[in-house]
Write an enzyme that holds these catalytic residues in place. Structure first.
Site, PDB file in Angstrom:
ATOM      1  N   LYS A 111     -32.850 -20.978  76.930  1.00 45.87           N
ATOM      2  CA  LYS A 111     -32.669 -19.604  77.408  1.00 45.87           C
ATOM      3  C   LYS A 111     -31.430 -19.022  76.750  1.00 45.87           C
ATOM      4  O   LYS A 111     -30.501 -19.730  76.350  1.00 45.87           O
ATOM      5  CB  LYS A 111     -32.538 -19.541  78.941  1.00 45.87           C
ATOM      6  CG  LYS A 111     -31.356 -20.325  79.539  1.00 45.87           C
ATOM      7  CD  LYS A 111     -30.024 -19.611  79.514  1.00 45.87           C
ATOM      8  CE  LYS A 111     -28.919 -20.423  80.198  1.00 45.87           C
ATOM      9  NZ  LYS A 111     -27.550 -19.876  79.954  1.00 45.87           N
TER      10      LYS A 111
ATOM     11  N   SER B  60     -33.291 -26.736  82.015  1.00 49.04           N
ATOM     12  CA  SER B  60     -34.681 -26.576  81.584  1.00 49.04           C
ATOM     13  C   SER B  60     -35.425 -27.903  81.645  1.00 49.04           C
ATOM     14  O   SER B  60     -36.588 -27.961  82.069  1.00 49.04           O
ATOM     15  CB  SER B  60     -34.717 -26.003  80.166  1.00 49.04           C
ATOM     16  OG  SER B  60     -36.035 -25.667  79.794  1.00 49.04           O
TER      17      SER B  60
ATOM     18  N   ASP C 115     -29.221 -22.614  87.313  1.00 50.56           N
ATOM     19  CA  ASP C 115     -30.161 -22.103  86.316  1.00 50.56           C
ATOM     20  C   ASP C 115     -31.568 -22.677  86.457  1.00 50.56           C
ATOM     21  O   ASP C 115     -32.517 -22.130  85.891  1.00 50.56           O
ATOM     22  CB  ASP C 115     -29.664 -22.422  84.896  1.00 50.56           C
ATOM     23  CG  ASP C 115     -28.468 -21.581  84.480  1.00 50.56           C
ATOM     24  OD1 ASP C 115     -28.119 -20.645  85.213  1.00 50.56           O
ATOM     25  OD2 ASP C 115     -27.888 -21.880  83.415  1.00 50.56           O
TER      26      ASP C 115
END
Length: 290
Positions: free
Chosen positions: A13, A108, A140
């Site tokens: 990201k 992630s 996140d």
């Protein structure tokens, strides 16, 4: 019942902007940002086990297996489902994203693990359930499970889908690792940027806002400043997250290719550069219930 799930992407990201708008009593900073997914990242592979063991089968330099967010995510999912003691997995990773780069690599990876094992183990948790679990691992992680580019607030967990430009990015890894805690604890960090609205970003798209963490990061890590200064000759270069990676937007792939060629000509041995296309959805979104 499937026993393996291979080639599961864990995309990078970018923070297209990142404003620090305040601080909670517990010390967590209040943020506003737009998260952008890229078609570049790590790749994970999962094999179901029925003995309850969670094993990372590939080494990751500097990250012990027991503290890896991949393993912690799998253990967390196990603990969240009834009769999950027998659930286990072998997990392999092709690691491409740097640690301390501001690209969300560990988060992630954790999100991909939750989504993939939820499918492989048939635990059938909803997207909202997995996002709540992910928040326990890091601020996140819920974004990647959310599955869309997003305008984020709070500590990063309050998410609204947002449209972002169809474009390419050049990303430079300047050869330093930035510890996030060092940036957020610095006395010179701006913590009172005026809040914006999602419509403010939507009207501007490119070049909106700034990264409040960039001033501190470039002071502590001069190679970041050098990479930004060099990349600015081609556009609005800025840092993502708490660093160290920097990026610049290009409308066409050939423009990004030309900048990559120029990076190679700089002779910067510590720089690693690559291009990535902006994507609108997480590649594993189809595995989840809405």
């Amino acid at each position: 019942m499937a026993s393996t799930l291979n080639n599961c992407p864990a995309p990078a990201k970018l923070n297209l902007f990142l404003h620090v708008t305040g601080r909670r009593p517990d010390g967590y900073h209040l943020l506003q940002t737009v998260f952008q997914l890229l078609d570049h990242g790590d790749m994970l592979h999962f094999e179901r086990r029925n003995d309850g063991a969670i094993r990372r089968t590939t080494p990751v330099a500097g990250v012990p297996e027991e503290s890896d967010l991949i393993v912690r995510a799998a253990q967390l999912l196990k603990s969240a489902v009834r009769d999950g003691a027998h659930l286990g997995a072998n997990i392999a990773i092709d690691k491409r994203l740097p640690m301390g780069g501001g690209l969300g690599g560990g988060s992630s990876d954790a999100a991909t693990t939750l989504m993939a094992l939820n499918h492989l183990w048939q635990t059938d948790l909803s997207r909202a359930d997995l996002m709540a679990l992910g928040l326990k691992l890091g601020a996140d992680v819920p974004f990647f499970i959310f599955g869309h580019n997003a305008f984020a607030e709070g500590v990063g967990e309050a998410l609204q889908p947002v449209a972002t430009p169809d474009c390419w990015y050049v990303v430079i890894e300047p050869g330093v690792v930035v510890p996030t805690a060092a940036i957020f604890s610095d006395s010179e960090l701006t913590r009172n940027t005026k809040p914006v609205r999602i419509t403010d970003f939507s009207k501007a798209h490119t070049g909106f806002g700034k990264n409040d963490l960039q001033v501190v990061a470039t002071k502590l890590f001069p190679p970041i400043a050098e990479a930004i200064e060099w990349l600015r000759q081609y556009g609005d270069a800025r840092m993502t997250g708490s660093g160290a990676c920097v990026f610049c937007l290009f409308k066409q792939e050939h423009q990004a290719e030309a900048v990559l060629a120029a990076v190679r000509e700089t002779g910067q041995a510590n720089w690693k550069a690559w291009k990535a296309k902006a994507i609108g959805r997480h590649p594993l979104s189809h595995l989840l219930k809405s």
